[in-house]
Design a protein around this motif. Structure first.
Motif, mmCIF file in Angstrom:
data_model
loop_
_atom_site.group_PDB
_atom_site.id
_atom_site.type_symbol
_atom_site.label_atom_id
_atom_site.label_comp_id
_atom_site.label_asym_id
_atom_site.label_seq_id
_atom_site.Cartn_x
_atom_site.Cartn_y
_atom_site.Cartn_z
ATOM 1 N N GLU A 42 4.385 7.688 -5.391
ATOM 2 C CA GLU A 42 4.562 6.671 -6.427
ATOM 3 C C GLU A 42 5.985 6.110 -6.441
ATOM 4 O OE1 GLU A 42 4.031 3.940 -9.184
ATOM 5 O OE2 GLU A 42 2.414 5.074 -8.248
ATOM 6 N N ALA A 43 6.981 6.963 -6.262
ATOM 7 C CA ALA A 43 8.379 6.507 -6.299
ATOM 8 C C ALA A 43 8.658 5.516 -5.169
ATOM 9 C CB ALA A 43 9.325 7.694 -6.209
ATOM 10 N N ASP A 44 8.153 5.814 -3.972
ATOM 11 C CA ASP A 44 8.345 4.912 -2.828
ATOM 12 C C ASP A 44 7.630 3.583 -3.057
ATOM 13 O OD1 ASP A 44 9.880 6.794 -1.494
ATOM 14 O OD2 ASP A 44 8.151 7.637 -0.435
ATOM 15 N N ARG A 45 6.411 3.656 -3.593
ATOM 16 C CA ARG A 45 5.653 2.428 -3.886
ATOM 17 C C ARG A 45 6.397 1.564 -4.889
ATOM 18 N NH1 ARG A 45 1.074 5.634 -3.722
ATOM 19 N NH2 ARG A 45 1.093 5.903 -5.973
ATOM 20 N N LYS A 46 6.911 2.189 -5.952
ATOM 21 C CA LYS A 46 7.635 1.444 -6.987
ATOM 22 C C LYS A 46 8.890 0.811 -6.408
ATOM 23 C CE LYS A 46 9.741 1.786 -11.562
ATOM 24 N NZ LYS A 46 10.192 0.450 -11.415
ATOM 25 N N TYR A 47 9.630 1.569 -5.596
ATOM 26 C CA TYR A 47 10.844 1.038 -4.984
ATOM 27 C C TYR A 47 10.530 -0.185 -4.119
ATOM 28 C CZ TYR A 47 14.719 0.499 -1.779
ATOM 29 O OH TYR A 47 15.730 -0.038 -1.028
ATOM 30 N N LEU A 48 9.520 -0.068 -3.275
ATOM 31 C CA LEU A 48 9.156 -1.167 -2.378
ATOM 32 C C LEU A 48 8.618 -2.375 -3.146
ATOM 33 C CD1 LEU A 48 7.539 0.832 0.551
ATOM 34 C CD2 LEU A 48 9.662 -0.490 0.625
ATOM 35 N N ARG A 49 7.822 -2.116 -4.156
ATOM 36 C CA ARG A 49 7.263 -3.207 -4.970
ATOM 37 C C ARG A 49 8.387 -3.961 -5.685
ATOM 38 N NH1 ARG A 49 3.292 -0.385 -7.135
ATOM 39 N NH2 ARG A 49 4.596 0.361 -8.819
ATOM 40 N N ASP A 50 9.312 -3.204 -6.280
ATOM 41 C CA ASP A 50 10.449 -3.828 -6.968
ATOM 42 C C ASP A 50 11.318 -4.611 -5.990
ATOM 43 O OD1 ASP A 50 9.532 -2.718 -9.309
ATOM 44 O OD2 ASP A 50 11.036 -1.113 -9.376
ATOM 45 N N TRP A 51 11.541 -4.048 -4.808
ATOM 46 C CA TRP A 51 12.344 -4.721 -3.785
ATOM 47 C C TRP A 51 11.685 -6.041 -3.372
ATOM 48 C CZ3 TRP A 51 10.707 -5.773 1.247
ATOM 49 C CH2 TRP A 51 11.665 -6.342 2.069
ATOM 50 N N ALA A 52 10.387 -6.010 -3.095
ATOM 51 C CA ALA A 52 9.677 -7.220 -2.673
ATOM 52 C C ALA A 52 9.723 -8.282 -3.774
ATOM 53 C CB ALA A 52 8.229 -6.886 -2.312
ATOM 54 N N ARG A 53 9.462 -7.877 -4.992
ATOM 55 C CA ARG A 53 9.484 -8.834 -6.108
ATOM 56 C C ARG A 53 10.859 -9.480 -6.256
ATOM 57 N NH1 ARG A 53 5.965 -5.283 -10.298
ATOM 58 N NH2 ARG A 53 3.937 -5.984 -9.579
ATOM 59 N N GLU A 54 11.904 -8.657 -6.179
ATOM 60 C CA GLU A 54 13.267 -9.181 -6.328
ATOM 61 C C GLU A 54 13.610 -10.164 -5.216
ATOM 62 O OE1 GLU A 54 15.889 -9.362 -8.483
ATOM 63 O OE2 GLU A 54 14.256 -8.634 -9.735
ATOM 64 N N GLU A 55 13.240 -9.829 -3.976
ATOM 65 C CA GLU A 55 13.534 -10.715 -2.848
ATOM 66 C C GLU A 55 12.842 -12.064 -3.011
ATOM 67 O OE1 GLU A 55 15.572 -10.487 0.002
ATOM 68 O OE2 GLU A 55 16.376 -8.900 -1.262
ATOM 69 N N PHE A 56 11.569 -12.042 -3.377
ATOM 70 C CA PHE A 56 10.839 -13.295 -3.530
ATOM 71 C C PHE A 56 11.355 -14.085 -4.734
ATOM 72 C CE2 PHE A 56 8.137 -11.387 -0.419
ATOM 73 C CZ PHE A 56 7.555 -12.449 0.241
#
Length: 87
Positions: free
Chosen positions: A38-52
């Motif tokens: 879950e922690a990795d998923r949240k990190y990646l999801r937040d990263w993708a959202r921020e980049e876009f």
């Protein structure tokens, strides 16, 4: 008689580019759902959202094309990492 399009209508090129960006974004979020932990998923999801979000107001067509290429490369890397982790 004026144009029936709203003043902020996208050109065909812009519309197609927008669809490509949204497609890459959706694919990235779908791929991130497959990440274990879950922690990795949240990190990646937040990263993708921020980049876009950070690049949502970009208007230079060449810069947008480059960002699409980079996002696609990141997506392919993530997919390869996931397939290696499964095997």
């Amino acid at each position: 008689m004026g144009s029936r399009l709203p003043p902020a209508a996208l050109s065909l090129k812009q519309f197609l580019q927008r669809q490509k960006v949204l497609g890459v974004y959706r694919s990235m979020l779908r791929t991130i759902r497959q990440v274990p932990g879950e922690a990795d998923r949240k990190y990646l999801r937040d990263w993708a959202r921020e980049e876009f979000k950070r690049n949502k107001n970009a208007t230079n067509q060449d810069a947008i094309r480059m960002m699409i290429t980079q996002a696609t490369n990141h997506l392919e890397e993530l997919q390869k990492s996931l397939s290696l982790a499964r095997s």
